[in-house]
Design a protein around this motif. Sequence first.
Motif, PDB file in Angstrom:
ATOM      1  N   GLY A   1       9.418  29.424 -58.884  1.00 28.15           N
ATOM      2  CA  GLY A   1       9.433  29.088 -60.332  1.00 28.15           C
ATOM      3  C   GLY A   1       8.753  27.885 -60.697  1.00 28.15           C
ATOM      4  O   GLY A   1       8.274  27.686 -61.737  1.00 28.15           O
ATOM      5  N   SER A   2       8.362  26.998 -59.727  1.00 27.96           N
ATOM      6  CA  SER A   2       7.945  25.860 -59.854  1.00 27.96           C
ATOM      7  C   SER A   2       6.342  26.038 -60.104  1.00 27.96           C
ATOM      8  O   SER A   2       5.652  25.369 -61.205  1.00 27.96           O
ATOM      9  CB  SER A   2       7.782  24.991 -58.627  1.00 27.96           C
TER      10      SER A   2
ATOM     11  N   THR B   1       5.959  27.123 -63.769  1.00 21.30           N
ATOM     12  CA  THR B   1       6.069  26.083 -64.732  1.00 21.30           C
ATOM     13  C   THR B   1       4.583  25.390 -64.899  1.00 21.30           C
ATOM     14  O   THR B   1       4.443  25.052 -66.006  1.00 21.30           O
ATOM     15  CB  THR B   1       7.157  24.945 -64.131  1.00 21.30           C
TER      16      THR B   1
ATOM     17  N   SER C   1      13.501  18.176 -66.076  1.00 19.32           N
ATOM     18  CA  SER C   1      13.539  19.107 -65.122  1.00 19.32           C
ATOM     19  C   SER C   1      14.581  20.134 -65.511  1.00 19.32           C
ATOM     20  O   SER C   1      14.926  19.831 -66.661  1.00 19.32           O
ATOM     21  CB  SER C   1      13.926  18.471 -63.745  1.00 19.32           C
ATOM     22  N   GLY C   2      15.030  20.724 -64.548  1.00 18.19           N
ATOM     23  CA  GLY C   2      15.843  22.131 -64.727  1.00 18.19           C
ATOM     24  C   GLY C   2      17.193  22.161 -64.297  1.00 18.19           C
ATOM     25  O   GLY C   2      17.940  23.173 -64.373  1.00 18.19           O
TER      26      GLY C   2
ATOM     27  N   VAL D   1       9.386  19.080 -60.924  1.00 21.26           N
ATOM     28  CA  VAL D   1       9.730  20.475 -60.546  1.00 21.26           C
ATOM     29  C   VAL D   1       9.600  20.660 -59.015  1.00 21.26           C
ATOM     30  O   VAL D   1       8.817  19.960 -58.559  1.00 21.26           O
ATOM     31  CB  VAL D   1       9.402  21.566 -61.263  1.00 21.26           C
TER      32      VAL D   1
ATOM     33  N   ARG E   1      13.315  29.010 -69.929  1.00 24.54           N
ATOM     34  CA  ARG E   1      13.587  27.635 -69.611  1.00 24.54           C
ATOM     35  C   ARG E   1      12.214  26.841 -69.069  1.00 24.54           C
ATOM     36  O   ARG E   1      11.975  25.871 -69.403  1.00 24.54           O
ATOM     37  CB  ARG E   1      14.589  27.435 -68.673  1.00 24.54           C
ATOM     38  N   ASN E   2      11.431  27.395 -68.121  1.00 23.14           N
ATOM     39  CA  ASN E   2      10.208  26.726 -67.470  1.00 23.14           C
ATOM     40  C   ASN E   2       9.324  26.459 -68.691  1.00 23.14           C
ATOM     41  O   ASN E   2       8.709  25.314 -68.520  1.00 23.14           O
ATOM     42  CB  ASN E   2       9.628  27.490 -66.259  1.00 23.14           C
ATOM     43  N   ARG E   3       9.003  27.235 -69.498  1.00 18.56           N
ATOM     44  CA  ARG E   3       7.930  27.109 -70.531  1.00 18.56           C
ATOM     45  C   ARG E   3       8.388  26.048 -71.472  1.00 18.56           C
ATOM     46  O   ARG E   3       7.442  25.217 -72.018  1.00 18.56           O
ATOM     47  CB  ARG E   3       7.759  28.134 -71.438  1.00 18.56           C
TER      48      ARG E   3
ATOM     49  N   ASP F   1      14.872  19.225 -58.546  1.00 20.35           N
ATOM     50  CA  ASP F   1      15.206  19.172 -59.918  1.00 20.35           C
ATOM     51  C   ASP F   1      16.346  18.172 -60.061  1.00 20.35           C
ATOM     52  O   ASP F   1      16.355  16.983 -60.507  1.00 20.35           O
ATOM     53  CB  ASP F   1      15.714  20.398 -60.637  1.00 20.35           C
TER      54      ASP F   1
ATOM     55  N   SER G   1       7.955  22.559 -69.402  1.00 19.86           N
ATOM     56  CA  SER G   1       6.393  22.073 -69.298  1.00 19.86           C
ATOM     57  C   SER G   1       5.958  21.840 -70.934  1.00 19.86           C
ATOM     58  O   SER G   1       5.352  20.829 -71.225  1.00 19.86           O
ATOM     59  CB  SER G   1       5.384  23.084 -68.897  1.00 19.86           C
TER      60      SER G   1
END
Length: 367
Positions: A237-238, A241, A147-148, A118, A216-218, A154, A221
């Motif tokens: 946001g990184s 994460t 990744s996102g 990320v 989404r981030n949780r 990403d 990871s």
Amino acid sequence: MLPSLTLEQYLRLAGVPRFSPSRLLAVLTRCSVEQLFAADAKQLAAWQFSDAQIKALLHPEQVRMSLALRWLEQERCHLLGCFDPLYPECLRQIQRPPLLLFVRGHPTLLSSQQLAVVGSRHASWRGLQQAQDFARQLTQQGLTITSGLALGVDAAAHKGALQARGDGTIAVVATGLDRVYPKRHQALAHEIAEQGAMVSEFWPGTAAKANHFPRRNRIISGLSLAVLVVEAGLPSGSLLTANYAAEQGRDVFAVPGAIDDPLHAGCHHLIQQGAKLVTSAADITEELVGFVAQPEQHLASLEKNMQEQDLPYRQLLDNLAYESTSIDDLVLSTQQPVDAVLAQLTELEILGVVAVVPGGYVKLRRN
């Protein structure tokens, strides 16, 4: 033994607010799945369902459920409930795992050994190159890059993984899987869905919203063994994460940069907090020993995959190595004319089986 639910039952439960897998397991210690879905409002209240939860369970949103079921009828579209055998075990173990996951692509990939990559949406040229290089090299070592699908790091990570291995990347998104955000990543999302996997906990038809991205981030990871942050500012946001990863017991890696570069301020903060400073893919693989394939193991796996494919020109392929092999060597080993060897190599390159490198050709995994 984990309970078994139908797709419709999972969808009904997914519409119940603040209803987690652990809560579902607690309820199912008091009743069977059949009794749960046959219960009336009085019985649900006795099982400590709130008024909002009772309403959602007894009166599900039929339009949304119908849209989800129609989406699932499409090719390569899947729904994984939290007790499904294909639901990734590492994600099930985090706090607040998603009750269900929508998947477009290959759901078995979600149980592979993954590294999250990320970073900034506004990454520098060097940051993009670093993300792509790390992803490509680590994919070659057997890791799946997660990744996102965001702009910047990403996207570079997804592209690097796809360069190394078609099924080497997973994109976790903050919309329904019938949409792509950002729109400019339509082609990239399609390629990932075709060869890897697109993942979301959001229903088809769901647009991107600010509060969806932390959720989404949780998942990013939670699916991964560790998180690599390439470039990140403060705040970002990184870092969120990375914080999720630390809470989930995952390793955190960060790429350093110039001390006065705001794009690396977040990475430096993570390093100060205990993240491992990394400057090469080897720094990561040495921390993930036991999860990352050793070179000889990886090559053996690739060889097995090649043998299982119905490929043309077996004699040529059998004499082509995973390191550069010259045209002269191939002509000598196959005892074929130069023109024939070149024609075969061209066809195999089109198939994605071989690639041109300095000094000759190398054999690749066929996607």
